[in-house]
Design an enzyme around this catalytic site. Sequence first.
Site, PDB file in Angstrom:
ATOM      1  N   SER A  60       0.806  -1.225   0.000  1.00 42.44           N
ATOM      2  CA  SER A  60       0.000   0.000   0.000  1.00 42.44           C
ATOM      3  C   SER A  60       0.836   1.270   0.000  1.00 42.44           C
ATOM      4  O   SER A  60       0.383   2.309  -0.481  1.00 42.44           O
ATOM      5  CB  SER A  60      -0.940   0.002   1.208  1.00 42.44           C
ATOM      6  OG  SER A  60      -1.907  -1.026   1.084  1.00 42.44           O
ATOM      7  N   GLU A 132      -3.967  19.302   3.801  1.00 40.94           N
ATOM      8  CA  GLU A 132      -5.018  18.353   3.444  1.00 40.94           C
ATOM      9  C   GLU A 132      -6.142  18.468   4.462  1.00 40.94           C
ATOM     10  O   GLU A 132      -6.056  19.214   5.436  1.00 40.94           O
ATOM     11  CB  GLU A 132      -4.461  16.923   3.389  1.00 40.94           C
ATOM     12  CG  GLU A 132      -3.458  16.732   2.256  1.00 40.94           C
ATOM     13  CD  GLU A 132      -3.020  15.287   2.096  1.00 40.94           C
ATOM     14  OE1 GLU A 132      -3.617  14.415   2.758  1.00 40.94           O
ATOM     15  OE2 GLU A 132      -2.086  15.030   1.327  1.00 40.94           O
ATOM     16  N   HIS A 252     -12.333   6.833   1.694  1.00 43.03           N
ATOM     17  CA  HIS A 252     -11.792   8.058   1.107  1.00 43.03           C
ATOM     18  C   HIS A 252     -12.894   8.720   0.286  1.00 43.03           C
ATOM     19  O   HIS A 252     -13.533   8.069  -0.541  1.00 43.03           O
ATOM     20  CB  HIS A 252     -10.587   7.760   0.227  1.00 43.03           C
ATOM     21  CG  HIS A 252      -9.757   8.982  -0.033  1.00 43.03           C
ATOM     22  ND1 HIS A 252     -10.193  10.014  -0.832  1.00 43.03           N
ATOM     23  CD2 HIS A 252      -8.535   9.351   0.419  1.00 43.03           C
ATOM     24  CE1 HIS A 252      -9.267  10.952  -0.872  1.00 43.03           C
ATOM     25  NE2 HIS A 252      -8.244  10.575  -0.104  1.00 43.03           N
ATOM     26  N   ARG A 301     -12.044  13.612   6.781  1.00 42.43           N
ATOM     27  CA  ARG A 301     -12.527  12.710   5.740  1.00 42.43           C
ATOM     28  C   ARG A 301     -13.905  12.133   6.019  1.00 42.43           C
ATOM     29  O   ARG A 301     -14.708  11.971   5.098  1.00 42.43           O
ATOM     30  CB  ARG A 301     -11.524  11.566   5.547  1.00 42.43           C
ATOM     31  CG  ARG A 301     -10.281  12.015   4.811  1.00 42.43           C
ATOM     32  CD  ARG A 301      -9.302  10.891   4.644  1.00 42.43           C
ATOM     33  NE  ARG A 301      -8.160  11.344   3.837  1.00 42.43           N
ATOM     34  CZ  ARG A 301      -7.070  10.616   3.639  1.00 42.43           C
ATOM     35  NH1 ARG A 301      -6.952   9.440   4.180  1.00 42.43           N
ATOM     36  NH2 ARG A 301      -6.082  11.091   2.904  1.00 42.43           N
ATOM     37  N   HIS A 362     -10.836   2.731   2.164  1.00 41.30           N
ATOM     38  CA  HIS A 362      -9.491   3.263   2.008  1.00 41.30           C
ATOM     39  C   HIS A 362      -8.526   2.840   3.110  1.00 41.30           C
ATOM     40  O   HIS A 362      -7.415   2.415   2.830  1.00 41.30           O
ATOM     41  CB  HIS A 362      -9.567   4.793   1.956  1.00 41.30           C
ATOM     42  CG  HIS A 362      -8.246   5.480   1.767  1.00 41.30           C
ATOM     43  ND1 HIS A 362      -7.445   5.233   0.673  1.00 41.30           N
ATOM     44  CD2 HIS A 362      -7.598   6.399   2.520  1.00 41.30           C
ATOM     45  CE1 HIS A 362      -6.357   5.986   0.756  1.00 41.30           C
ATOM     46  NE2 HIS A 362      -6.416   6.681   1.880  1.00 41.30           N
ATOM     47  N   ARG A 397      -8.853   8.444  10.816  1.00 42.02           N
ATOM     48  CA  ARG A 397      -7.466   8.882  10.610  1.00 42.02           C
ATOM     49  C   ARG A 397      -7.413  10.265   9.975  1.00 42.02           C
ATOM     50  O   ARG A 397      -8.123  10.545   9.014  1.00 42.02           O
ATOM     51  CB  ARG A 397      -6.734   7.884   9.717  1.00 42.02           C
ATOM     52  CG  ARG A 397      -5.303   8.310   9.363  1.00 42.02           C
ATOM     53  CD  ARG A 397      -4.631   7.256   8.511  1.00 42.02           C
ATOM     54  NE  ARG A 397      -5.230   7.115   7.206  1.00 42.02           N
ATOM     55  CZ  ARG A 397      -4.798   7.744   6.105  1.00 42.02           C
ATOM     56  NH1 ARG A 397      -3.794   8.597   6.181  1.00 42.02           N
ATOM     57  NH2 ARG A 397      -5.386   7.537   4.945  1.00 42.02           N
TER      58      ARG A 397
END
Length: 837
Positions: A60, A132, A252, A301, A362, A397
């Site tokens: 990954s 982000e 995601h 997210r 994700h 996360r």
Amino acid sequence: MSAPAIPLRLTAPEPGWTAEADVVVVGSGVAGLTVALRYAELDPAARVLVVTKDVLSSGSTRWAQGGIAAVLDPADTPEEHLNDTLVAGVGLCDVRAVRALVTEGPGALRRLMARGARFDRTADGDLQLTREGGHRRDRIVHAGGDATGAEVQRALVEAVRASAVEVIEHALVLDLLKDARGRATGVTLHVMGEGARDGVGAVRARAVVLATGGMGQVYASTTNPAVSTGDGVALALRAGAVVRDLEFVQFHPTVLWLGEGSSGQQPLISEAVRGEGAFLIDHEGNRFMRDVHELADLAPRDVVAKAIMRVIQESGRDHVHLDGRHFGAERWKARFPTIYAVCREHGIDPATEPIPVAPAAHYASGGVRTDLRGRTSIEGLYACGEVACTGVHGANRLASNSLLEGLVFAERIARDIHEGRPAPGEPVAGRGPTGLVDPRARARVQAHLSTGAGVLRSRESLAATARALRDARWTPVAVAPCTEAWEATNLLTVATVLVGTAGARLETRGSHWREDFPERDDNDWLGHLDVTLTEEGQRMTYTPHGDAMPARLAQELAATELDASEVDALIDRALAEDLTHAGDVTSAATVPAEQRSVADVVARADGIVAGLAVAEAVFVRLGAARVERRAKDGERVRAGDVLMTVEGPTRGLLTAERTALNLLTHLSGVATLTGRWVEAVSGTGARVRDSRKTLPGLRALEKYAVRCGGGVNHRMSLSDAALIKDNHVVAAGGVAEAFRAVRERYPDLPIEVEVDRIDQLGPVLDEGAQEILLDNFTIEETAQAVQIVKNRAKLEASGGLTLESARDVAETGVDYLAVGALTHSAQALDIALDLRG
């Protein structure tokens, strides 16, 4: 007839070959290779073996586009990175783990660069930093625009090739080997190829490190590569290790939508695209995220994924769009060349049309439960990277924390193994049922998980999925041991536990979204779901969140104007100073792990106690099961009085002792000294108060202790009131000018002024001072000042005060005596912890 049990061992031939190593690392991503390289550096004579399912460069890590989050900008701070991570984790992050991540992360990143990783830089040679979702600062480093993972993997693979680390490729790990005491002694694995090592074999090792990555292939649509079949989590479950919070699977929000029914690994559209200014729109072109969250398109997210799903539900469409047309073709090619090329391959030109996107599986925020050194619940077995649940991610996360977590905790694991572990005994035969799942069930498992346990979940959908998974265990034919069967068994094992925990958690939190329980529930669900696998099936345990201060303590602190989260953070820092990577070595060596004790917190001197709730929070943090208070903050106690009785694991009580008593003795000392001053001026009308002469990080607690002693507080910070001193007068050009400057900029703020001469009182009063501080006035001057002011302003005496002169000063008629020594130099009250028996 019931469905067959989840196997506790995979059906496989007996090992035909054996290898020996000091450390065996399973997985070759950023986590696994960093463990191997770091341990090889710490012990150059050691034999370190990496086994990987595909080639060394697969996995990954190489697919990670966005980057690595770390505090590198001087304007940024670890505390800000910590806070952003905690917000994203929605109450379930382990603050100690996050603090380790954000403080050790920059150094770990620099060591990665020293191994050869090259990140994008500005024209001046500085690292380029971007932002982000969920980050409030630019702190993401990237490489090749949007090829960070590939660059990290390249650098680590080259470093491993140049080292003495041994590698076995095309090796699928099967089961853990354990000795008679239950300690890990190695693994069995199957090598897919021909040569000296092929077929099923065994690697014997002193320590086993799982770094097998994620489990995204449990879903039909995912950003994960084909090798991410949950092998490490499934192995840990079969071995009896604790797996935590598997329901928190992050979807995601922006994965390239390839059409209805598309499955397998889907192209990711990095969050960094939104970090650079792209935004989400619905089919009518509306920017819907602006009405959802203060960070709009850069919200965490889970927030973005849920918002997209709401739009999809309301519109009846199966995707939304990401609009980056304003970038232009050249910027797309320069900053996001990989994404640009992938879009063009699928007939989309992001420079001229919006990109169709939808959420896809994700990242697993849960996994094999570990401590801060990467240790699992099985001695000798470690876990690192996405396979692990370190506590860093909580319920969701934060973007670009995953590679950083791999770096930081890999180094911690290498150090812990190097510090020495008892050599395990001979492996013993595993117990429990063996079995395999028909490989043809794989597609069905993936489809059921996507339908019933995806972004949106409910009691009905999860129950239907659980039934389908039970049915998938049946097969009409014998299943031969092979890679496809082993992977299908791993997927079904992980899927079963995931659906079980998702069905048990009756709330919506982070990446777990229950349509039938749409609200976050801290009263009943501020905790973790831990699962172990037995012959009878899953054993699930709810574990209250270790960093969550008990509600009664938090409420007690709030009633005294203390912030429970700040007290928690203070305890974190204090324990971190005591508990470095080796922990409390004396208690670990002298106290059996299972021993429990009762202990009394006892005053050794007379005084006023303060900080009992804080001390209790420390003991509770380290496992105290029962705390009984025998005194209250603000009470006078005598030598020999028992202030508190605690009961719990002896190791935990002794480890907590120093931190708890450091705080309790200091705060009680502040309260005791304040009480002496209050007693000295009793009956005069004057109040004793503190100043800002406090120890860093302890101001709120020390001022609370002053209140416990009967005193009152002055300013908490420089923002609470304007205090004009002599240097301000000089800088402003006069006292009148200083007053006007403050009033003009802060018209509603109280203005205090400090004077050191009698003749300064008139001008200060004329300007309208509300409080005047008499600095180092004699008793006679203080009395004269009281007569001049005549209650037109409050008066404080400060400087040169002593307990002996306190009453004389108070009797002049001043309102306050300011005593900096209360918080700055109070002698600690002698308090001890006595174990009974």
